[in-house]
Design a protein around this motif. Structure first.
Motif, mmCIF file in Angstrom:
data_model
loop_
_atom_site.group_PDB
_atom_site.id
_atom_site.type_symbol
_atom_site.label_atom_id
_atom_site.label_comp_id
_atom_site.label_asym_id
_atom_site.label_seq_id
_atom_site.Cartn_x
_atom_site.Cartn_y
_atom_site.Cartn_z
ATOM 1 N N LEU A 94 42.226 13.776 -10.834
ATOM 2 C CA LEU A 94 40.883 13.444 -10.340
ATOM 3 C C LEU A 94 40.912 12.118 -9.603
ATOM 4 O O LEU A 94 40.274 11.962 -8.561
ATOM 5 N N LYS A 95 41.681 11.176 -10.112
ATOM 6 C CA LYS A 95 41.811 9.878 -9.444
ATOM 7 C C LYS A 95 42.412 10.046 -8.045
ATOM 8 O O LYS A 95 41.946 9.443 -7.079
ATOM 9 N N LYS A 129 36.614 17.717 -0.491
ATOM 10 C CA LYS A 129 36.999 16.727 -1.501
ATOM 11 C C LYS A 129 36.029 16.784 -2.686
ATOM 12 O O LYS A 129 36.455 16.760 -3.843
ATOM 13 N N ALA A 130 34.741 16.884 -2.391
ATOM 14 C CA ALA A 130 33.732 16.960 -3.457
ATOM 15 C C ALA A 130 33.920 18.226 -4.292
ATOM 16 O O ALA A 130 33.827 18.189 -5.522
ATOM 17 N N GLU A 180 31.696 9.377 -0.548
ATOM 18 C CA GLU A 180 32.743 8.566 -1.172
ATOM 19 C C GLU A 180 32.213 7.883 -2.437
ATOM 20 O O GLU A 180 32.890 7.841 -3.467
ATOM 21 N N CYS A 216 31.949 10.435 -5.176
ATOM 22 C CA CYS A 216 33.274 10.781 -5.678
ATOM 23 C C CYS A 216 33.796 9.683 -6.609
ATOM 24 O O CYS A 216 34.327 9.975 -7.684
ATOM 25 N N ASN A 217 33.627 8.448 -6.232
ATOM 26 C CA ASN A 217 34.050 7.341 -7.094
ATOM 27 C C ASN A 217 33.273 7.332 -8.404
ATOM 28 O O ASN A 217 33.836 7.099 -9.474
ATOM 29 N N CYS A 259 39.584 11.572 -5.892
ATOM 30 C CA CYS A 259 38.405 10.740 -5.668
ATOM 31 C C CYS A 259 38.704 9.361 -5.071
ATOM 32 O O CYS A 259 37.861 8.806 -4.378
ATOM 33 N N CYS A 260 39.838 8.838 -5.357
ATOM 34 C CA CYS A 260 40.089 7.447 -4.963
ATOM 35 C C CYS A 260 41.076 7.307 -3.814
ATOM 36 O O CYS A 260 41.498 6.204 -3.506
ATOM 37 N N THR A 303 32.009 9.929 -9.818
ATOM 38 C CA THR A 303 32.520 11.068 -10.584
ATOM 39 C C THR A 303 33.728 10.647 -11.411
ATOM 40 O O THR A 303 33.815 10.957 -12.600
ATOM 41 N N TYR A 304 34.630 9.920 -10.785
ATOM 42 C CA TYR A 304 35.836 9.484 -11.482
ATOM 43 C C TYR A 304 35.494 8.513 -12.619
ATOM 44 O O TYR A 304 35.968 8.671 -13.748
ATOM 45 N N ALA A 311 36.894 17.800 -6.502
ATOM 46 C CA ALA A 311 36.553 16.904 -7.615
ATOM 47 C C ALA A 311 35.782 17.662 -8.692
ATOM 48 O O ALA A 311 36.061 17.511 -9.887
#
Length: 87
Positions: free
Chosen positions: A80-81, A7-8, A53, A56-57, A84-85, A59-60, A11
């Motif tokens: 991206l949302k 996931k990272a 997490e 990632c948030n 990340c979300c 990052t967004y 992103a």
């Protein structure tokens, strides 16, 4: 927690794609900024889902800030949302 690491990486790839939407003179700065941030957090434990997490948030949220600053439509960050979300 290999899924969180993937996931990272997804992103990061999406952030690099978003950078291509910025004005050409801003791209090198934000590409370097993105790389430095991802490199700085490479030591986060792969099994620390909460930390990954949070990153990632962040990052967004930071990406939205940059897009707004450069007058790029936030809708560009929809993928991206999703990355990340989503849980």
């Amino acid at each position: 927690m290999q899924g969180e690491m993937k996931k990272a990486l997804r992103a990061y790839g999406e952030v690099l794609r978003l950078i291509r939407r910025l004005p050409q003179d801003s791209r090198p700065h934000y590409a370097k900024y993105a790389r430095e941030n991802f490199v700085n957090y490479r030591d986060v434990e792969a099994n620390d889902a909460a930390a990954l997490e949070e990153l990632c948030n962040r990052t967004y949220i930071h990406s939205l800030w940059v897009l707004n600053k450069c007058s790029v439509d936030e809708a560009a960050a929809n993928k991206l949302k999703e990355i990340c979300c989503s849980s």
